[in-house]
Design a protein around this motif. Structure first.
Motif, PDB file in Angstrom:
ATOM      1  N   LEU A 257       0.814  -1.214   0.000  1.00 41.77           N
ATOM      2  CA  LEU A 257       0.000   0.000   0.000  1.00 41.77           C
ATOM      3  C   LEU A 257       0.850   1.267   0.000  1.00 41.77           C
ATOM      4  O   LEU A 257       0.338   2.356  -0.216  1.00 41.77           O
ATOM      5  N   GLY A 258       2.140   1.112   0.256  1.00 40.78           N
ATOM      6  CA  GLY A 258       3.026   2.262   0.371  1.00 40.78           C
ATOM      7  C   GLY A 258       3.359   2.904  -0.960  1.00 40.78           C
ATOM      8  O   GLY A 258       2.701   2.665  -1.984  1.00 40.78           O
ATOM      9  N   SER A 259       4.397   3.727  -0.939  1.00 44.23           N
ATOM     10  CA  SER A 259       4.705   4.605  -2.069  1.00 44.23           C
ATOM     11  C   SER A 259       5.718   3.970  -3.017  1.00 44.23           C
ATOM     12  O   SER A 259       6.888   3.808  -2.648  1.00 44.23           O
ATOM     13  N   PRO A 260       5.313   3.644  -4.250  1.00 43.73           N
ATOM     14  CA  PRO A 260       6.275   3.060  -5.188  1.00 43.73           C
ATOM     15  C   PRO A 260       7.416   4.012  -5.535  1.00 43.73           C
ATOM     16  O   PRO A 260       8.521   3.573  -5.863  1.00 43.73           O
ATOM     17  N   GLY A 261       7.163   5.311  -5.429  1.00 46.00           N
ATOM     18  CA  GLY A 261       8.218   6.279  -5.696  1.00 46.00           C
ATOM     19  C   GLY A 261       9.189   6.450  -4.544  1.00 46.00           C
ATOM     20  O   GLY A 261      10.266   7.046  -4.710  1.00 46.00           O
ATOM     21  N   TYR A 262       8.815   5.945  -3.368  1.00 41.11           N
ATOM     22  CA  TYR A 262       9.636   6.090  -2.162  1.00 41.11           C
ATOM     23  C   TYR A 262       9.593   4.795  -1.359  1.00 41.11           C
ATOM     24  O   TYR A 262       9.057   4.755  -0.249  1.00 41.11           O
ATOM     25  N   PRO A 263      10.123   3.702  -1.902  1.00 41.22           N
ATOM     26  CA  PRO A 263      10.010   2.406  -1.215  1.00 41.22           C
ATOM     27  C   PRO A 263      10.754   2.399   0.115  1.00 41.22           C
ATOM     28  O   PRO A 263      11.823   2.989   0.248  1.00 41.22           O
ATOM     29  N   ASP A 264      10.159   1.736   1.097  1.00 37.91           N
ATOM     30  CA  ASP A 264      10.761   1.643   2.423  1.00 37.91           C
ATOM     31  C   ASP A 264      11.647   0.414   2.527  1.00 37.91           C
ATOM     32  O   ASP A 264      11.408  -0.610   1.877  1.00 37.91           O
ATOM     33  N   ASP A 265      12.638   0.500   3.379  1.00 36.04           N
ATOM     34  CA  ASP A 265      13.515  -0.606   3.699  1.00 36.04           C
ATOM     35  C   ASP A 265      12.734  -1.677   4.466  1.00 36.04           C
ATOM     36  O   ASP A 265      11.930  -1.359   5.343  1.00 36.04           O
TER      37      ASP A 265
END
Length: 288
Positions: free
Chosen positions: A179-187
């Motif tokens: 659900l998160g941001s494909p442009g800002y992937p989390d570790d």
């Protein structure tokens, strides 16, 4: 952290910054604890000259759980029978006003994310005299024609709760990632630590279900939002799979004079990389 008596409930909250600065109250979404507003983000806003308050909504985190209420029938709600909703978004908005009263806040800037955006919209409708500005992030108006979730995202949100800590954490990590941001992937390590922190602090699936019922039963706010006369900011990611960006656009269109900020690559979360842009926009709408 502390607890305030508000609207007949106990609401867990904490604060950042100088109590003499203009208050800015952060309202989180469906089943989400106040720690979803990360401490560094709260500190960033406090550094911009706000007295920042974050809190757990009723039925989530360390605020009062309402397990004495009957479980809602979401199928009946979707079919139009609203009687099974234990409470509405207007009750959650009243909780926020109760928190204002407990903290001696006459008026506040409010910022809400996801269902929290719906709550601050309801605050602007029901209690405009208690607000200085309203910011609605990754939310929607309640109009079923806009803000629709991708089917797979809705399936993630509505799957049965896990029976073990290990599976619940794994489910959370998957949800955060997808659900998160494909442009800002989390570790992945960050997502795992976040899932563990939230599980161990307070996991309450029954409250999440009642939150969902409140969203469904509260209906469409579009017409009422047209009467809002407050400085307003609407923020949405163009890659949000849970609440499509059309929900944010509809919100901005409904509130007269609202600023719309669409962030490329942002999904249904608040990645650290967008915090400065978001803080700048909040400063603009609040007149800081």
């Amino acid at each position: 952290m502390a607890r305030a008596q508000a609207n007949g409930l106990e609401l867990e909250y904490d604060t950042f910054g100088d109590p003499g600065d203009p208050p800015l109250v952060l309202v989180m979404g469906l089943g989400a604890q106040m720690i979803t507003w990360e401490e560094d983000f709260c500190a960033l806003l406090a550094g911009r000259g706000f007295f920042v308050v974050r809190y757990d909504n009723r039925d989530v985190g360390l605020s009062t759980w309402l397990d004495d209420l009957p479980a809602p029938d979401l199928a009946a709600l979707a079919a139009g029978d609203l009687a099974t909703a234990p409470y509405l978004l207007s009750d959650l908005a009243d909780d926020a006003v109760g928190l204002f009263d407990a903290l001696g806040i006459a008026k506040a800037h409010v910022v809400g994310a996801s269902m929290g955006g719906m709550i601050v919209q309801q605050l602007a409708i029901d209690h405009p005299d208690r607000l200085l500005s309203v910011t609605s992030i990754m939310s929607t108006t309640g109009d079923p024609a806009v803000g629709r979730a991708e089917p797979w995202a809705l399936a993630l949100l509505t799957r049965p709760p896990a029976n073990t800590r290990e599976q619940a954490i794994a489910d959370s990590v998957e949800g955060y990632r997808r659900l998160g941001s494909p442009g800002y992937p989390d570790d992945e390590a960050f997502l795992l630590a976040k899932a563990e922190l939230h599980y161990d602090r307070a996991r309450h699936p029954a409250g999440t279900l009642r939150h969902a019922a409140a969203v469904v039963a509260s209906g469409d706010r579009t017409a009422a939002l047209r009467s809002v006369r407050l400085p307003a900011l609407v923020v949405h990611g163009d890659a949000d799979p849970l609440i499509n960006v059309s929900g944010g656009k509809a919100t901005a269109e409904a509130i007269p004079g609202a600023e719309l900020l669409v962030i490329p690559g942002m999904g249904h979360n608040l990645p650290r990389a967008v915090w400065p842009e978001l803080a700048d926009a909040i400063e603009r709408v609040t007149g800081q």
